[in-house]
Design a protein around this motif. Structure first.
Motif, PDB file in Angstrom:
ATOM      1  N   LEU C 300      -3.211  16.454  32.349  1.00  0.00           N
ATOM      2  CA  LEU C 300      -2.197  15.525  32.924  1.00  0.00           C
ATOM      3  C   LEU C 300      -2.521  15.504  34.484  1.00  0.00           C
ATOM      4  O   LEU C 300      -3.130  16.261  35.068  1.00  0.00           O
ATOM      5  N   ILE C 301      -1.824  14.490  34.865  1.00  0.00           N
ATOM      6  CA  ILE C 301      -2.293  14.039  36.493  1.00  0.00           C
ATOM      7  C   ILE C 301      -0.908  14.442  37.296  1.00  0.00           C
ATOM      8  O   ILE C 301       0.179  13.898  37.003  1.00  0.00           O
ATOM      9  N   PHE C 302      -0.994  15.526  38.031  1.00  0.00           N
ATOM     10  CA  PHE C 302       0.127  16.032  38.713  1.00  0.00           C
ATOM     11  C   PHE C 302      -0.314  16.534  40.055  1.00  0.00           C
ATOM     12  O   PHE C 302      -1.538  17.170  40.018  1.00  0.00           O
ATOM     13  N   PRO C 303       0.530  16.760  41.160  1.00  0.00           N
ATOM     14  CA  PRO C 303      -0.117  17.374  42.335  1.00  0.00           C
ATOM     15  C   PRO C 303      -0.595  19.003  41.980  1.00  0.00           C
ATOM     16  O   PRO C 303      -0.094  19.412  41.471  1.00  0.00           O
ATOM     17  N   GLY C 304      -1.429  19.175  42.425  1.00  0.00           N
ATOM     18  CA  GLY C 304      -2.119  20.546  42.586  1.00  0.00           C
ATOM     19  C   GLY C 304      -2.799  20.818  41.127  1.00  0.00           C
ATOM     20  O   GLY C 304      -3.019  21.991  40.637  1.00  0.00           O
ATOM     21  N   ASN C 305      -3.047  19.894  40.332  1.00  0.00           N
ATOM     22  CA  ASN C 305      -3.695  19.973  38.921  1.00  0.00           C
ATOM     23  C   ASN C 305      -5.158  20.319  38.854  1.00  0.00           C
ATOM     24  O   ASN C 305      -5.539  20.680  37.740  1.00  0.00           O
ATOM     25  N   ASP C 306      -5.778  20.402  40.212  1.00  0.00           N
ATOM     26  CA  ASP C 306      -7.098  20.895  40.047  1.00  0.00           C
ATOM     27  C   ASP C 306      -7.232  22.361  40.573  1.00  0.00           C
ATOM     28  O   ASP C 306      -8.122  22.905  40.825  1.00  0.00           O
ATOM     29  N   ARG C 307      -6.214  23.103  40.671  1.00  0.00           N
ATOM     30  CA  ARG C 307      -6.257  24.479  41.351  1.00  0.00           C
ATOM     31  C   ARG C 307      -6.638  25.249  40.381  1.00  0.00           C
ATOM     32  O   ARG C 307      -6.491  25.260  39.100  1.00  0.00           O
ATOM     33  N   PRO C 308      -7.763  26.308  40.763  1.00  0.00           N
ATOM     34  CA  PRO C 308      -8.452  27.296  39.742  1.00  0.00           C
ATOM     35  C   PRO C 308      -7.219  27.961  38.956  1.00  0.00           C
ATOM     36  O   PRO C 308      -6.269  28.279  39.615  1.00  0.00           O
ATOM     37  N   GLU C 376       7.142  33.397  22.336  1.00  0.00           N
ATOM     38  CA  GLU C 376       8.384  34.081  23.172  1.00  0.00           C
ATOM     39  C   GLU C 376       8.203  33.345  24.619  1.00  0.00           C
ATOM     40  O   GLU C 376       8.200  33.842  25.458  1.00  0.00           O
ATOM     41  N   ALA C 377       8.072  32.068  24.502  1.00  0.00           N
ATOM     42  CA  ALA C 377       8.109  31.322  25.673  1.00  0.00           C
ATOM     43  C   ALA C 377       9.376  30.488  25.998  1.00  0.00           C
ATOM     44  O   ALA C 377       9.763  30.004  24.865  1.00  0.00           O
ATOM     45  N   GLU C 378       9.676  30.246  27.375  1.00  0.00           N
ATOM     46  CA  GLU C 378      10.855  29.666  27.731  1.00  0.00           C
ATOM     47  C   GLU C 378      10.231  28.160  27.439  1.00  0.00           C
ATOM     48  O   GLU C 378       9.395  27.685  28.049  1.00  0.00           O
ATOM     49  N   LEU C 379      11.202  27.439  26.804  1.00  0.00           N
ATOM     50  CA  LEU C 379      11.043  26.016  26.387  1.00  0.00           C
ATOM     51  C   LEU C 379      11.641  25.082  27.700  1.00  0.00           C
ATOM     52  O   LEU C 379      12.771  25.199  27.866  1.00  0.00           O
ATOM     53  N   LEU C 380      10.924  24.339  28.520  1.00  0.00           N
ATOM     54  CA  LEU C 380      11.578  23.452  29.308  1.00  0.00           C
ATOM     55  C   LEU C 380      11.242  21.976  28.781  1.00  0.00           C
ATOM     56  O   LEU C 380      10.291  21.411  29.356  1.00  0.00           O
ATOM     57  N   ALA C 381      12.158  21.842  28.050  1.00  0.00           N
ATOM     58  CA  ALA C 381      11.829  20.274  27.573  1.00  0.00           C
ATOM     59  C   ALA C 381      12.405  19.032  28.916  1.00  0.00           C
ATOM     60  O   ALA C 381      13.422  19.603  29.273  1.00  0.00           O
ATOM     61  N   GLY C 382      11.903  18.053  28.750  1.00  0.00           N
ATOM     62  CA  GLY C 382      12.455  17.187  29.660  1.00  0.00           C
ATOM     63  C   GLY C 382      12.068  17.603  31.123  1.00  0.00           C
ATOM     64  O   GLY C 382      12.674  17.377  32.030  1.00  0.00           O
ATOM     65  N   HIS C 383      11.028  18.357  30.953  1.00  0.00           N
ATOM     66  CA  HIS C 383      10.530  18.701  32.586  1.00  0.00           C
ATOM     67  C   HIS C 383       9.075  18.260  32.913  1.00  0.00           C
ATOM     68  O   HIS C 383       8.483  18.211  31.988  1.00  0.00           O
ATOM     69  N   ALA C 384       8.823  18.616  34.022  1.00  0.00           N
ATOM     70  CA  ALA C 384       7.488  18.109  34.557  1.00  0.00           C
ATOM     71  C   ALA C 384       6.715  19.196  35.595  1.00  0.00           C
ATOM     72  O   ALA C 384       7.946  19.646  36.426  1.00  0.00           O
ATOM     73  N   VAL C 385       5.739  19.650  35.613  1.00  0.00           N
ATOM     74  CA  VAL C 385       5.471  20.243  36.886  1.00  0.00           C
ATOM     75  C   VAL C 385       5.059  19.414  37.947  1.00  0.00           C
ATOM     76  O   VAL C 385       4.384  18.415  37.917  1.00  0.00           O
ATOM     77  N   VAL C 386       5.359  19.882  39.044  1.00  0.00           N
ATOM     78  CA  VAL C 386       5.439  18.997  39.999  1.00  0.00           C
ATOM     79  C   VAL C 386       4.355  19.549  41.352  1.00  0.00           C
ATOM     80  O   VAL C 386       4.176  18.783  42.224  1.00  0.00           O
ATOM     81  N   ALA C 387       4.285  20.629  41.241  1.00  0.00           N
ATOM     82  CA  ALA C 387       3.260  21.533  42.127  1.00  0.00           C
ATOM     83  C   ALA C 387       2.569  22.658  41.414  1.00  0.00           C
ATOM     84  O   ALA C 387       3.167  23.214  40.633  1.00  0.00           O
ATOM     85  N   THR C 388       1.515  23.057  42.235  1.00  0.00           N
ATOM     86  CA  THR C 388       0.997  24.402  41.853  1.00  0.00           C
ATOM     87  C   THR C 388       0.739  25.312  43.210  1.00  0.00           C
ATOM     88  O   THR C 388       0.679  24.511  44.219  1.00  0.00           O
ATOM     89  N   GLU C 389       0.531  26.366  43.128  1.00  0.00           N
ATOM     90  CA  GLU C 389       0.681  27.202  44.214  1.00  0.00           C
ATOM     91  C   GLU C 389      -0.490  28.094  44.179  1.00  0.00           C
ATOM     92  O   GLU C 389      -0.822  28.653  42.902  1.00  0.00           O
ATOM     93  N   GLY C 390      -1.023  28.693  45.100  1.00  0.00           N
ATOM     94  CA  GLY C 390      -2.166  29.710  45.230  1.00  0.00           C
ATOM     95  C   GLY C 390      -3.201  29.163  46.218  1.00  0.00           C
ATOM     96  O   GLY C 390      -3.232  27.998  46.555  1.00  0.00           O
TER      97      GLY C 390
END
Ligand SMILES: Cc1cc2nc3c(=O)[nH]c(=O)nc-3n(C[C@H](O)[C@H](O)[C@H](O)COP(=O)(O)OP(=O)(O)OC[C@H]3O[C@@H](n4cnc5c(N)ncnc54)[C@H](O)[C@@H]3O)c2cc1C
Ligand SMILES: NC(=O)c1ccc[n+]([C@@H]2O[C@H](COP(=O)([O-])OP(=O)(O)OC[C@H]3O[C@@H](n4cnc5c(N)ncnc54)[C@H](O)[C@@H]3O)[C@@H](O)[C@H]2O)c1
Ligand SMILES: Cc1cc2nc3c(=O)[nH]c(=O)nc-3n(C[C@H](O)[C@H](O)[C@H](O)COP(=O)(O)O)c2cc1C
Ligand SMILES: [Zn+2]
Lengths: 200, 419, 997, 92
Positions: C300-308, C376-390
């Motif tokens: 998927l294409i989103f900011p920071g999608n290339d972070r290790p 045992e995962a929290e489901l965030l339906a209708g959400h998207a990743v907008v940034a990554t950190e690290g």
């Protein structure tokens, strides 16, 4: 005409012909390579429509019953014959002098006779991996149903023309131009190292 | 439209690159033009550019059946040189070389022409003599050429196997230092932008499907986007020449279309800094700025319009490559492709008026027309504008074959696959 | 225990530890690990640097499509660059290093490029670096200066120059059915076809058969899918009619159902066995192909999608299940489709904490909700990743509410702490092979994917390749395809039963999350979503322009990850549906293949050597050999301390004074036989052959159809219907083909056979005043005197007991004879002649002396018959018969071929007594600084011992008229200028009295 | 690409030599019609589609074949000996 005793012919493979086992042979050799050095290798060509007569001549002179059909062939150990092109056949004899035997028989009405006894070098490959090694060189199907016993094929490996006759379930006789024979032999040995080979 | 420069680049970067405009417009074709150029390859585009620039003829349309540059200009191995044997060729290609040397400035578009030299390797004394003959022929026409020794070659291309043990040892080579390579796509785009800025209409996805005639005279074309009239209709369709001429009722030409493949390796740090050709085969190679080794060899050898090749040539080219560069056996071929080359009977091009009234013909580029792009357009524009050839393209007639005036650099006669 | 290796599980051999190094640091892994899985298990997160911005990159994938983790594998001095770590099976002693970084992967100076940011946008180089329009930096100078640095910054790995010692091999294979891919579909196809008795080849690029069954965790016929796969492979192994090719990538689908495949035979071994090739190139001619190549998961294409730390979901699943390695301890997933839920469960099972599943879809099915809770995962339906950190490893991500219908983000962002983010952007069938022929793939709006085109050759698709993304479908389609390919009829036997995680195969049509920051589409080439939009603004909107302008899809993964997302972004910018933007053209190879493997058996052995019967004698007797085409011929037989010139002058002089002998076995020899042979030769040669008497030879000339000179040689009449034609060495093959063409295509009514007998005969030419005496002393069975053997006569006799055929003809201009014997006797006859010649001062001579004597005589060879000259140009018009038509006769008088300013053959004499060089030009006025107005060139030159002068043959404009005039040699390449005299090409013995005797 | 030689069966293109447009008609040997000769030597039909052409099975039986082959798809539609006789249809 009195037959002179002819001197022995020089093989083009000589300096590269090393009898013995080679390559990965610790677990046995899977192919055996040899130069068969037939005394006579002839090309017979029939004019269109004269093929059957030529086949008949071959039978009379050599006793070999060539099947009529593209690439058909026979062999009896000492002699072999196969078709390699429309109306064209290669006839091989252990002994020298086969050309003289045919000389009167192939009349101009039937076709032509060309002696290639010096011009072609005959190499035999035999053994369970013969098909495998041959497939490294030639883009033709060596499986028995596709290439039946006795049959002949004309093909090439890059610049090297080859006529191939299947002389056994696991055995092929390859006729190459003499000038290329050493190069081809070296390549054949090289390609056989993987399966272990013996030169006889 | 904005000039391209470091300054404009910086300015735009500051505004988030939002202000860049299309490199060329996408106009609908008009009902008629002074000149229609069929073929949006390098030659068609440069023809339009020079018609406008040199002859002030701007009411011009370039009709391209696909996307601009989808033909050979976008798929060639980008070698630019003027190292021919015969004077007719050398003069023409040297004119092209001079245009290349100033092309980026002329177009205000960096076509990345890099004069890193072209070296033809010789492997026998006879071949060295042949190259000397060619090099001397060039020198007598004022074109640069040098013979290189094995030592010089080794220094220039350390990766090359020049050991005497090679099957075909390198004995020397002919070097044209002013030769080089350019970015193929940039040439198409640069000419397109240049022509567009001078008012030329570049019409993509517009395939010519027939010719309009008035008596014997060509008066326009029918296309997938309607009929378009023109005073002059000029063909620059390279590999499609046979097909387009058939639309004009000319079924036979001294041309065969053959496919030529090319290859690019994965990207590597610089290892080959020149264009290099193998004398005992057809292999040639250079390295792109991106790092890919760009290389190719002989034609596949049969008529084709399919833009893709067969396996034996792949094997052949790679065999020749590792014969020269045994160290590159572990480098990997990333992509291969094919282009359709308009092979003539003597290997030289055709730029002429006719053969029908109202028609002008530019074709026969074989696998060497990228380097010709500027001069081809320049001469063709002259021929169209003046209704007669310039002296540079005067020898490249259509009737030269029949009259025995062939320009056969390779001496192979009427066997196109051998040129 | 390494930080990320799970306690149990995986298909690795935990009992076998393997040691290797990466960037010099020692690591261990297990048998069955790839370099990627082993490094991941060791906690390595940083695997590479990107092409343009040198951004730190980790693993994106687990298979061939990996764009980031490219390494160089070293074997001693030999380097193999740009190998995906995911495809390297580790072995003891493996040495791998990272690439495109300086000084190290962690601290890379090239990362400064990122500061260039927006200036380095797509296509920036077209707009700058042009330099000043005037002054010393105009032209190409400034660009080339800049380019120097650009080239050094570009490029990925470094190629080596040390010759590769490996062996490569070709294998030709034939089969009824080739099955590509060994997932559930491929295995079923192979099994079904094999059961029908068809000859089957099954190839998979992975080390193990099974495809996704190898790691899917599903159950087939009551056993784990992997075990089912193994069992099926076992059944295939036993069959004689099945060839199994693991580690074999089918990379090209060519015409005539010819497929090219690369088998990596020993790349995974520390040392190959004796004679074993590193790689084997399979050229497979298949009756029918079953394409069961599966599918690729998309990012998927989103900011920071290339972070290790950001990885494809199925890749993480593979690492966990196949290799027993967890990509992280705290894992989040980001998806637009159901398949990621299965991955979540698998990772949970393998021991990771799955902290969240972020799904762009608002309504997620109950089944998926169940899977989420199972993980045992929290489901965030209708959400998207907008940034990554690290930095060089992921530490967290930010999510926001997302509306999948319009792409709008809303609400506050929320941070999630995670060390691994797995993404799934849907699946693309692996249609590459099917598309290589150029057929158009078809967009399926439900699957949001390109499905295979209609077949242009004989292939049948099965499984995920066709867009059928469930294992049950793969199995059913696989069996049907296998049966059909083998010509069998549909089977009613029950299909294996699959227990699989449920899921809807159709993703939400979401490709990009538009938020602030760089979102990568093509990871390796650093093409961002913004670059795609810039291309759109600048008019590069056709998919092919997009590719070329931004280099999207041109990296080593060839768009396997990036093509569809890139297209989708362009489609959105254009406001058009994806199929209207199209897809770029698929090309061979499917994945990059080594150049060595393609050279195969010709690596190190480009061309065979062609040897004359006397070759070994020449070598043993001091000849320096010269390669002429494929042949080797003696150049000189040099004595100690002699230069080449001294040697050939000695040899030529001795020949003219007493006698010389040269090996002419390489001359082309063609038997022309049959009732119409003479008629045929009359049509082929410019002169008459039907009038030639039996037992005589004649010199003949051939033209091409276009009227130019083609080849020359002598033809001997051995019988009424039996001719022996000789050709030049270089043209032997061409002449043969030409004769065959005319007999087959143009004049099939002629009864003639032509046969190459070049190799049948050894030839020795012996010439010079003593030549006849030498023959006289050794030939038996025939006389050789002038009456029995006149000029151009032929006799049969014996030498040393060997039958020989002797023709008296001369190239050297001396009284000379060509002695032919069966090739097997060549050396014997040669030695006998040499022995017989000893008392007469016979010398052996090579091509240089031969060339010298022919120049003195003014004979032409390939240097003059160069494809541009006519018979007239070469003063051979006397050979053009007026009594009959011949090939070329109708065309040879066209205006261009008879014009007076053509180049004509002449002789040149050096007036300054200095040697000439081949290829030098001739001018009327000397201008060393600016040579111009060439009137011709030298074709051959030598020192003439007969004339004691440097002489040459040349082709000069209107040459014949210039005999006796002076001109200059102009050779700027070698800085040789000087006066010459133009003379006739017949320098020596022009009336031929020497050879006629 | 595979070409089916009527004698040798299907063989890889590597065994063949292309001899070009098979539609060309060679004038009678004694013909003085230069236009006809020029057309024969220099002019080619060069169609985009089915093409009648001559190939030699140079790496096999060396017979010349008349081959109908599509220049857009490379599909070989039929082959026959140039001398006449046996013909093999390949289109399925
Ligand atoms: C693989 C390869 C490598 C090469 N390497 C080199 C090299 O290194 N150096 C060199 O100098 N040359 C090289 N060439 C040759 C060179 O690319 C061509 O000679 C040159 O590009 C041809 O001119 P062009 O650019 O105008 O052709 P093209 O780009 O092919 O332009 C012709 C255009 O006409 C269009 N067209 C066709 N029919 C119609 C129609 N009916 N209506 C509208 N438009 C139509 C086509 O779509 C095409 O865009 C190579 C060629 C190939 C294939
Ligand atoms: N949405 C989803 O959940 C989803 C999507 C796609 C696939 N799948 C799963 O994928 C499986 C499909 O089975 P399948 O058999 O069709 O595919 P597969 O992915 O199991 O197998 C394909 C195989 O082909 C091989 N391959 C690909 N290209 C090759 C080439 N050029 N040369 C040699 N080998 C090559 C691959 O290495 C792989 O082993 C099912 O198990 C299905 O559940 C699931
Ligand atoms: C000089 C040159 C360099 C190329 N470099 C690459 C490259 O680095 N990566 C790549 O995928 N393709 C490269 N290509 C090939 C193109 O992707 C493409 O295959 C070619 O232009 C033909 O177009 P087509 O394949 O769409 O028909 C290059 C082509 C040329 C002419
Ligand atoms: Zn054949």
């Amino acid at each position: 005409m009195a037959e002179h005793q002819l001197p022995e012919r020089q093989s083009p493979l000589e300096p590269e012909y090393h009898p013995g086992s080679h390559g990965n042979f610790e677990h046995g050799v899977d192919v055996i390579l040899s130069e068969t050095r037939p005394g006579s290798i002839l090309q017979l060509a029939a004019w269109a429509g004269e093929e059957k007569r030529l086949i008949e001549v071959v039978r009379k002179v050599t006793g070999l019953a060539l099947p009529d059909g593209a690439g058909g062939g026979v062999g009896n150990g000492a002699r072999a014959a196969f078709g390699f092109a429309p109306g064209k056949f290669t006839v091989v004899d252990e002994a020298e002098g086969l050309a003289q035997a045919f000389a009167g028989a192939i009349t101009p009405a039937i076709g032509t006779l060309t002696d290639l006894s010096h011009g072609r070098t005959a190499i035999r490959i035999a053994g369970p991996k013969a098909e495998w090694v041959m497939a490294k060189f030639f883009a033709i199907d060596f499986a028995l149903p596709a290439f039946p016993l006795g049959a002949g094929r004309s093909t090439n490996h890059h610049d090297i023309f080859a006529q191939i006759q299947r002389s056994g379930a696991d055995q092929f006789d390859i006729y190459v131009f003499r000038s290329f024979a050493r190069s081809f032999w070296k390549a054949l040995c090289h390609a056989s190292e993987e399966v272990g080979y013996e030169v006889q | 439209m904005a000039e391209y420069s470091a300054f404009s680049l910086l300015k735009n970067a500051l505004t988030g690159n939002k202000d860049w405009k299309p490199a060329w417009r996408k106009p609908d074709p008009k009902a008629s033009y002074d000149v229609i150029v069929i073929g949006g390859g390098g030659h068609g585009l440069s023809t339009a550019y020079y018609l406008a620039k040199e002859h002030g003829i701007t009411n011009v349309a370039v009709l391209e059946k696909g996307w601009l540059g989808s033909g050979n200009v976008g798929r060639n191995t980008t070698a630019v040189r003027s190292n021919y044997l015969l004077p007719q060729n050398t003069r023409f290609y040297e004119h092209s070389m001079k245009l290349w040397e100033n092309l980026s400035h002329d177009l205000n578009y960096n076509v990345m022409f890099s004069q890193r030299g072209c070296l033809n390797l010789a492997h026998t004394p006879a071949q060295l003599d042949d190259y000397a003959r060619r090099g001397n022929a060039m020198r007598h026409l004022g074109v640069d050429a040098d013979l290189m020794s094995v030592d010089q070659i080794k220094r220039l291309v350390p990766a090359l196997d020049v050991s005497g043990s090679a099957r075909f040892p390198v004995l020397g080579g002919l070097m044209q230092r002013r030769a080089g390579s350019a970015r193929h796509d940039a040439v198409a785009w640069g000419y397109a932008r240049g022509a567009d800025r001078r008012g030329v209409d570049i019409v993509e996805n517009c395939e010519v499907t027939g010719f309009l005639r008035d008596g014997g005279r060509i008066t326009g074309v029918s296309t997938t986007r309607g009929e378009i009239r023109a005073k002059k209709v000029a063909l620059a369709v390279a590999g499609s020449t046979g097909r387009v001429m058939q639309l004009a009722g000319i079924s036979h030409m001294p041309i065969e279309s053959h496919v030529l493949q090319a290859f690019v390796s994965e990207s590597l740090k610089p290892i080959i800094d020149t264009i290099l050709t193998f004398g005992m085969g057809h292999f040639y190679i250079s390295q792109s700025d991106k790092g890919g080794l760009v290389y190719g060899g002989d034609l596949d050898g049969y008529n084709s319009y399919a833009q893709r090749g067969s396996l034996p040539i792949v094997d052949e080219v790679m065999s020749e490559m590792v014969a020269l560069f045994p160290g590159l056996a572990r480098v990997r071929m990333l992509r291969s492709w094919g282009g359709v080359c308009d092979m003539t009977m003597d290997g030289s091009p055709i730029i002429t008026t006719g053969p029908l009234p109202g028609m002008y013909l530019n074709c026969g580029w074989c696998y060497g027309g990228f380097k010709a792009t500027p001069a081809s357009g320049w001469c063709f524009a002259h021929t169209i504008a003046k209704d007669e050839p310039h002296e540079f393209n005067a020898p490249f007639t259509l009737d030269r074959f029949y009259r025995g005036l062939v320009i056969d650099d390779k001496g192979q006669g009427a066997t196109p696959r051998l040129h | 225990m390494s930080p990320r290796r799970t306690e149990t599980g995986g298909r690795i051999d935990r009992l076998r530890t393997i040691r290797f190094t990466f960037d010099g640091a020692p690591y261990t892994g297990h048998a069955g690990d790839t370099l990627a899985s082993a490094l991941l298990a060791n906690g390595v997160t940083l695997f590479g640097r990107s092409f343009k911005y040198h951004r730190p990159r980790g693993l994106l994938a687990a298979g061939v499509e990996e764009p980031n983790a490219l390494v160089t594998v070293l074997r001693g001095e030999v380097r193999e660059p740009n190998i995906a770590a995911t495809m390297v099976e580790i072995y003891d002693g493996l040495v791998a290093v990272s690439q495109n970084r300086a000084p190290s992967l962690a601290w890379d100076i090239g990362a400064l490029n990122q500061l260039g940011g927006k200036v380095l946008s797509a296509g920036f180089y077209y707009k700058t670096f042009m330099g000043p329009v005037i002054g010393p930096l105009k032209g190409t100078r400034f660009w080339m200066f800049c380019e120097h640095f650009i080239r050094r910054a570009a490029g990925l790995g470094k190629a080596g120059t040390a010759p590769d010692p490996a062996r490569y091999e070709r294998m030709n294979a034939f089969c009824d059915v080739l099955v590509v891919g060994s997932g559930p579909a491929g295995l079923m196809a192979a099994k079904a076809a094999a059961d029908q008795g068809a000859r089957v080849i099954l190839a998979d690029l992975e080390a193990h058969f099974g495809g996704s069954a190898h790691w899917s965790g599903e159950t087939i016929d009551g056993v784990p899918a992997a075990d089912w796969a193994q069992r099926t492979v076992g059944q295939l192994e036993g069959n004689d009619n099945v060839r199994l090719l693991p580690r074999t990538t089918v990379w090209g689908y060519y015409d005539g159902n010819t497929l090219a495949a690369l088998e990596r035979v020993t790349d995974h071994k520390e040392t190959p066995a004796k004679g074993e090739p590193r790689q084997r190139y399979w050229a497979i001619r298949a009756g029918t192909v079953v394409l069961a190549t599966g599918s690729f998961e998309r990012p998927l294409i989103f900011p920071g999608n290339d972070r290790p730390g950001v990885m494809l979901a199925h890749a993480a699943e593979r690492y966990a299940v196949e290799y027993g390695v967890l990509p992280g301890q705290r894992i989040a997933l980001f998806t637009n489709n159901d398949s990621a839920y299965r991955s979540a469960v698998a990772l949970k099972k393998a021991g990771a904490a799955v902290v969240a599943i972020v799904d762009v879809r608002g309504d997620v099915s109950n089944e998926m909700r169940r899977l989420a809770s199972e993980a045992e995962a929290e489901l965030l339906a209708g959400h998207a990743v907008v940034a990554t950190e690290g930095g060089r490893a992921l530490t967290g991500l930010k999510v926001q509410r997302f509306d999948a219908t319009n792409g709008a983000l809303s609400g506050d962002d929320r941070s999630i702490h995670a060390d691994s983010l797995l993404m799934s952007g849907g699946w693309s069938p692996t249609i590459h092979l099917a598309s290589q022929a150029g057929a158009r793939a078809e967009w399926d709006p439900a699957r949001q994917a390109f499905l295979p085109p209609r077949p242009t050759q004989r292939w049948i698709g099965a499984g995920a390749f066709t867009g059928s993304f469930s294992t049950a479908e793969a199995i059913a389609e696989g069996r049907a395809a296998g049966l059909q390919a083998a010509g069998g009829s549909a089977s009613s036997a029950p299909l294996p039963i699959v227990e699989a995680t449920p899921g809807d195969p159709d993703p939400a049509p979401v490709f990009e999350i538009k938020a602030k920051g760089k979102s990568f589409v093509d990871f390796q080439h650093d093409v961002t979503a913004e670059d795609v939009r810039l291309a759109h603004r600048e008019g590069f909107v056709s998919v092919e322009h997009l590719k070329r302008y931004t280099t999207l899809g041109m990296a080593t993964d060839q768009g396997k990850n990036s093509n569809v997302p890139g297209l989708a972004i362009m489609a959105e910018a254009l406001g058009k549906p994806i199929p209207e933007v199209g897809t770029t053209r698929f090309r061979p190879p499917y994945t990059a293949v080594s150049i060595g493997s393609l050279a195969a058996e010709r690596f190190g052995d480009l061309k065979p050597e062609r040897l004359t019967p006397m070759h070994d004698w020449h070598i043993a007797n001091g000849a320096t050999m010269y390669s002429a085409g494929l042949w080797y011929r003696p150049m000189i037989y040099g004595l100690a301390g002699e230069t080449v010139e001294q040697a050939y002058v000695r040899e030529a002089r001795a020949t003219r004074e007493s006698a010389g002998i040269v090996d002419v076995s390489t001359l082309g020899k063609i038997a022309v036989q049959g009732p119409d042979a003479a008629e045929f030769l009359d049509r082929v040669y410019t002169n008459m052959f039907s009038t030639l008497a039996v037992g005589k030879a004649r010199y003949g000339l051939m033209l091409r159809e276009d009227g130019l000179a083609f080849d020359d040689g002598t033809t001997w009449r051995l019988g009424e219907q039996d001719f022996l034609m000789t050709t030049t060495t270089a043209n032997a093959g061409k002449v043969m083909q030409n004769l065959e063409y005319f007999l087959d295509v143009i004049w099939p009514e002629l009864k003639v056979t032509v046969t190459s007998v070049t190799d049948e005969w050894a030839g020795a030419a012996i010439g010079g005043p003593k030549a006849r005496a030498i023959l006289f002393s050794c030939v038996t069975g025939t006389a050789v005197d002038n009456a029995t053997l006149p000029f151009m006569g032929i006799v049969h006799g014996r030498i040393a007991g060997v039958p020989v055929m002797i023709c008296r003809l001369s190239f050297s201009g001396e009284m000379a004879f060509e002695v032919y014997s069966g090739a097997g006797y060549g050396t014997r006859v040669w030695e006998a002649l040499i022995e017989a010649g000893k008392p007469f001062g016979l010398v052996t001579y090579g091509l240089e002396a031969l060339g010298t004597m022919r120049i003195e005589k003014g004979h032409v060879t390939g240097a003059e018959i160069d494809g541009r000259t006519t018979a007239r140009d070469l003063h051979l018009d006397w050979m053009l018969s007026k009594k009959k038509p011949f090939i070329g006769s109708a065309m040879m008088d066209r205006e261009g071929l008879i014009s007076p300013d053509r180049l004509q053959l002449v002789g040149l004499i050096s007036l300054d007594n200095r040697p000439f060089n081949g290829g030098a030009h001739i001018v009327e006025e000397l201008d060393e600084a600016n040579p111009h107005d060439s009137i011709g060139h030298i074709t051959a030159c030598c020192y003439s011992p007969a004339l004691s002068k440097y002489i040459a043959l040349a082709l000069v404009k209107d040459g014949k008229a210039r005999h006796g005039t002076r001109a200059f040699v102009s050779d700027p390449l070698r800085n040789r200028f000087g006066p010459i005299e133009i003379v006739s090409n017949h320098f020596y013995d022009p009336d031929g009295s020497r050879m006629h005797g | 690409m595979l070409i089916t030689c009527p004698y040798c069966g299907p063989r890889d293109v590597i065994e063949f030599t292309y001899q070009g447009d098979g539609n060309r008609e060679r004038p009678q040997p004694a013909s003085q019609n230069l236009d006809a000769w020029n057309a024969y030597v220099y002019d080619r039909l060069n169609p985009a589609g089915d093409h009648n052409e001559i190939w030699q099975h140079s790496g096999g039986c060396r017979a010349h074949l008349r081959v109908v082959r599509n220049t857009l798809t490379h599909e070989v539609l039929s082959t026959a000996f140039a001398r006449g006789g046996h013909k093999t249809e390949s289109r399925s």
